[in-house]
Design a protein around this motif. Structure first.
Motif, PDB file in Angstrom:
ATOM      1  N   THR A 279      -4.234   6.615  -1.647  1.00 55.37           N
ATOM      2  CA  THR A 279      -3.408   5.400  -1.683  1.00 55.37           C
ATOM      3  C   THR A 279      -3.772   4.565  -2.911  1.00 55.37           C
ATOM      4  O   THR A 279      -4.753   4.840  -3.594  1.00 55.37           O
ATOM      5  N   ASN A 280      -2.981   3.535  -3.138  1.00 52.30           N
ATOM      6  CA  ASN A 280      -3.250   2.638  -4.267  1.00 52.30           C
ATOM      7  C   ASN A 280      -4.126   1.450  -3.874  1.00 52.30           C
ATOM      8  O   ASN A 280      -4.169   0.446  -4.586  1.00 52.30           O
TER       9      ASN A 280
ATOM     10  N   VAL B  53       0.865  -1.186   0.000  1.00 54.33           N
ATOM     11  CA  VAL B  53       0.000   0.000   0.000  1.00 54.33           C
ATOM     12  C   VAL B  53       0.900   1.235   0.000  1.00 54.33           C
ATOM     13  O   VAL B  53       1.650   1.473   0.943  1.00 54.33           O
ATOM     14  N   ASN B  54       0.811   1.991  -1.080  1.00 48.57           N
ATOM     15  CA  ASN B  54       1.630   3.190  -1.250  1.00 48.57           C
ATOM     16  C   ASN B  54       0.774   4.448  -1.305  1.00 48.57           C
ATOM     17  O   ASN B  54      -0.395   4.393  -1.718  1.00 48.57           O
ATOM     18  N   ALA B  55       1.357   5.560  -0.937  1.00 50.29           N
ATOM     19  CA  ALA B  55       0.677   6.853  -1.067  1.00 50.29           C
ATOM     20  C   ALA B  55       0.895   7.335  -2.493  1.00 50.29           C
ATOM     21  O   ALA B  55       1.803   8.116  -2.783  1.00 50.29           O
TER      22      ALA B  55
ATOM     23  N   SER C 240       7.130   5.954  -1.107  1.00 54.95           N
ATOM     24  CA  SER C 240       5.803   6.358  -0.609  1.00 54.95           C
ATOM     25  C   SER C 240       5.048   5.241   0.115  1.00 54.95           C
ATOM     26  O   SER C 240       3.838   5.342   0.312  1.00 54.95           O
TER      27      SER C 240
ATOM     28  N   VAL D 259       3.116   3.043   2.608  1.00 56.00           N
ATOM     29  CA  VAL D 259       2.345   3.233   3.834  1.00 56.00           C
ATOM     30  C   VAL D 259       2.409   1.965   4.676  1.00 56.00           C
ATOM     31  O   VAL D 259       2.633   2.016   5.880  1.00 56.00           O
TER      32      VAL D 259
END
Length: 501
Positions: free
Chosen positions: A416-417, A338-340, A383, A385
Motif C-alpha cells: 500500500t501507499n 490508502v491505495n494498493a 486500487s 483500500v
C-alpha cells in the motif's frame, strides 16, 4: 422517502451509501461483477445481483444490465456513487425514462459541466472568476498561436471532454505549441471520443481548493466550506484537508459565494463540488464535479452534516435540512487515501489478496473502507483500500492523530501507499502548510528516504507478524479460516435467492 435504492457502484462508496440508506430506513440493492463476488458491500446490502464479468465495460459501465436489475428489484432510485456512471447523462436519462429517480443533479447540469468549454462559458456568464483564455474550441494552428500570445506563456492545452488529468499538456513557448495541440487532440479523441481542445493560462504552482455545495429542488443552495486538495500525483488526489491551511473567513466567504453562484447558474440540485485553482490571493474556476466526492468525509467531520444522507433526501424531494447561517466549521480534518500501489516504484498498482487486516481507531479517527482480511483488491478498478480521516480541534492535533492512525493500520499481504502518507505528514513543508499541486514532485527528494524506511518497516512487520501468528498458531488459523469460510458460505446462500429471483 424512497423505499428501495440500487447502488450502481462498488467498494468503499457502496458501503458508505448502504450505511446512509440504513439510517434512513431504505432497503438497498447491490450489484457486483465476478471480481467482487465476495466483497463486503455485497454482504451488507439487503439484496444483491450479479451484473457480469470483471472488466468495468462489462459490468459497472453496462447501463442496460444495471437498469434491468433496478427494474427487476423494483427500486425507487439509483445512487451512482462516484466514478463509473455517476456523471453520465445517458444513464441519468435512462433512469428517468424508467420512472427511477437518479440520485444526482438534473441532466442539463451534468451536461454543461461535462464539457470544460461549456462549463467555462457558463461560469464566466455567471460572474464566477475563470482563468484567462478563450471559451471556444481551437480550430487552427494560427488561432492557437494568437490566443497563446494574447494571454502569455506558459499556457495549458485541455481536452474539453477530459477528466482525471487526461488530455492536459503545458506549453512554455511557441515552438512547442503546434505539436502539443495535435498530440492533445489525438489523446482526447482516443480517450473521450471528442478531439475538441481549448487553451487557458497556466498557473505555475497553484493550490487546488474546492467548495462543497448542497442544493435542493426548491432553489435553496448552501456551501459547506472548503477542502484543500493540492497533494496530488498525476492529477489524482492523495491527501485532502479541511479547512485549507491558508483559509480565512473572508476568503471562505468569497469562494463559497462563487460556488453557490455557480450552482444557481445551472439550476443545480443535489450535492456537488466546485473546484478552484488559487494563486497569489486570487482564485479561478477549474471544474465542477456533479456527484459526491471521494473526500466528502472531511467536510462531514468539520460541519456535522451527513452529505450522503442529505443527497438522498434531496433526490426524494425534501428541502435542505440547513440554512447557510446554520453551518458552522469546527476543528480540522485530514484524509489519506490508502491505495494498493507501490509508492516507491512510481505508484505502480499492486492488486492482490489481503492476508490480515487491522483497522486504526481511537479518538478522532474514522475509517471508510470496503475491505477486510481475506478480501481481494482486483486489478480491474481503482486500487483504493480505504480512506483514513482524522479530526482534531487544531490542524496539529489532526496531524498527530493521522500519524497514530497510519502507524496502527495493518494491511498485510499487499503493498500500500501508507509509507508515502507517513512520510508526507511529517515533512516540513506539509507541516507548515506550504502546499501546491506540485507538492509531491517538489518535495519527493526530501521525504523519499523516510518513505523507503517506512516501506521497509512494513515488510519487517509483515514478516514478524506472519511468523508469530500464521506459523505459531496454525491450528487456530485453520479453525478461524474454516469458520470464516462457513459463515461466508451461509451468507452467500442467503444472498443467492436474490440472484435467482
Amino acid at each position: 422517502m424512497f423505499k428501495k435504492v440500487l447502488i450502481a457502484n462498488r467498494g468503499e462508496i457502496a458501503v458508505r451509501v448502504i450505511r446512509a440508506c440504513k439510517e434512513l430506513g431504505i432497503k438497498t440493492v447491490a450489484v457486483f461483477s465476478e471480481a467482487d463476488e465476495h466483497s463486503l458491500y455485497r454482504n451488507i446490502a439487503d439484496e444483491c445481483y450479479p451484473i457480469g464479468e470483471p472488466p468495468a465495460s462489462k459490468s459497472y459501465l453496462n447501463m442496460e444490465r444495471i437498469l434491468k436489475v433496478a427494474e427487476k428489484a423494483g427500486v425507487d432510485a439509483v445512487h451512482p456513487g462516484y466514478g463509473f456512471l455517476s456523471e453520465n447523462v445517458k444513464f441519468a436519462d435512462e433512469c428517468h425514462k424508467r420512472g427511477i429517480e437518479f440520485i444526482g443533479p438534473p441532466t442539463n447540469a451534468i451536461d454543461v459541466m461535462g464539457s470544460k468549454i461549456n462549463a467555462k462559458k457558463a461560469m464566466k456568464t455567471a460572474g464566477v472568476p475563470v482563468l484567462p483564455g478563450r471559451e471556444e474550441a481551437i480550430e487552427s494552428e494560427e488561432e492557437a498561436i494568437e490566443v497563446a500570445d494574447e494571454i502569455g506563456y506558459p499556457v495549458i492545452i485541455k481536452a474539453s471532454a477530459g477528466g482525471g488529468g487526461i488530455g492536459m499538456n503545458v506549453v512554455y513557448n511557441k515552438e512547442e505549441l503546434v505539436d502539443t495541440i495535435q498530440s492533445t487532440k489525438s489523446i482526447a479523441q482516443s480517450a473521450f471520443g471528442d478531439s475538441t481542445v481549448f487553451i487557458e493560462k497556466y498557473l505555475e504552482k497553484p493550490r487546488h481548493i474546492e467548495i462543497q455545495v448542497v442544493a435542493d429542488k426548491f432553489g435553496n443552495v448552501i456551501h459547506l466550506g472548503d477542502r484543500e486538495c493540492s497533494i496530488q500525483r498525476r492529477h489524482q488526489k492523495l491527501i485532502e484537508e479541511s479547512p485549507s491551511p491558508i483559509m480565512t473567513e473572508e476568503l471562505r466567504e468569497r469562494m463559497g459565494n462563487a460556488a453557490v453562484k455557480a450552482a444557481k447558474a445551472i439550476n443545480y440540485h443535489s450535492v456537488g463540488t466546485v473546484e478552484f485553482l488559487y494563486s497569489k490571493g486570487e482564485f479561478y474556476f477549474l471544474e465542477m464535479n456533479t456527484r459526491v466526492q471521494v473526500e466528502h468525509p472531511i467536510t462531514e467531520v468539520v460541519t456535522g452534516v451527513d452529505i450522503v444522507k442529505e443527497q438522498i433526501k434531496i433526490a426524494a424531494g425534501k428541502k435542505l435540512s440547513y440554512k447557510q447561517d446554520e453551518i458552522t466549521f469546527r476543528g480540522h480534518a485530514i484524509e489519506c487515501r490508502v491505495n494498493a500501489e507501490d509508492a516507491i516504484n512510481d505508484f505502480v498498482p499492486a492488486p492482490g489478496k489481503i492476508k490480515y487486516y487491522r483497522s486504526p481507531g481511537g479518538p478522532g479517527v474514522r475509517l471508510d473502507s470496503g475491505v477486510f482480511g481475506g478480501a481481494e483488491i482486483p486489478p480491474y478498478y481503482d486500487s483504493m483500500v480505504a480512506k483514513i480521516i482524522t479530526y482534531g480541534l487544531t490542524r496539529e492535533e489532526a496531524i498527530e492523530r493521522m500519524k497514530r492512525a497510519l502507524s496502527e493500520y495493518m494491511v498485510l499481504g499487499i503493498i500500500t501507499n501508507i509509507p508515502f502518507h507517513r512520510a508526507v505528514i511529517e515533512e516540513d513543508n506539509f507541516l507548515k502548510g506550504n502546499l501546491s499541486t506540485h507538492y509531491v514532485e517538489d518535495n519527493l527528494c526530501s521525504f523519499r528516504k523516510a518513505m523507503v524506511n517506512y516501506a521497509l518497516e512494513a515488510k519487517d512487520r509483515e514478516k514478524i507478524f506472519s511468523e508469530k501468528v500464521f506459523h505459531g498458531n496454525k491450528k487456530v488459523i485453520a479453525i478461524a479460516g474454516g469458520l470464516n469460510a462457513y459463515i461466508t458460505s451461509l451468507s452467500n446462500k442467503n444472498k443467492d435467492k436474490y440472484d435467482k429471483n
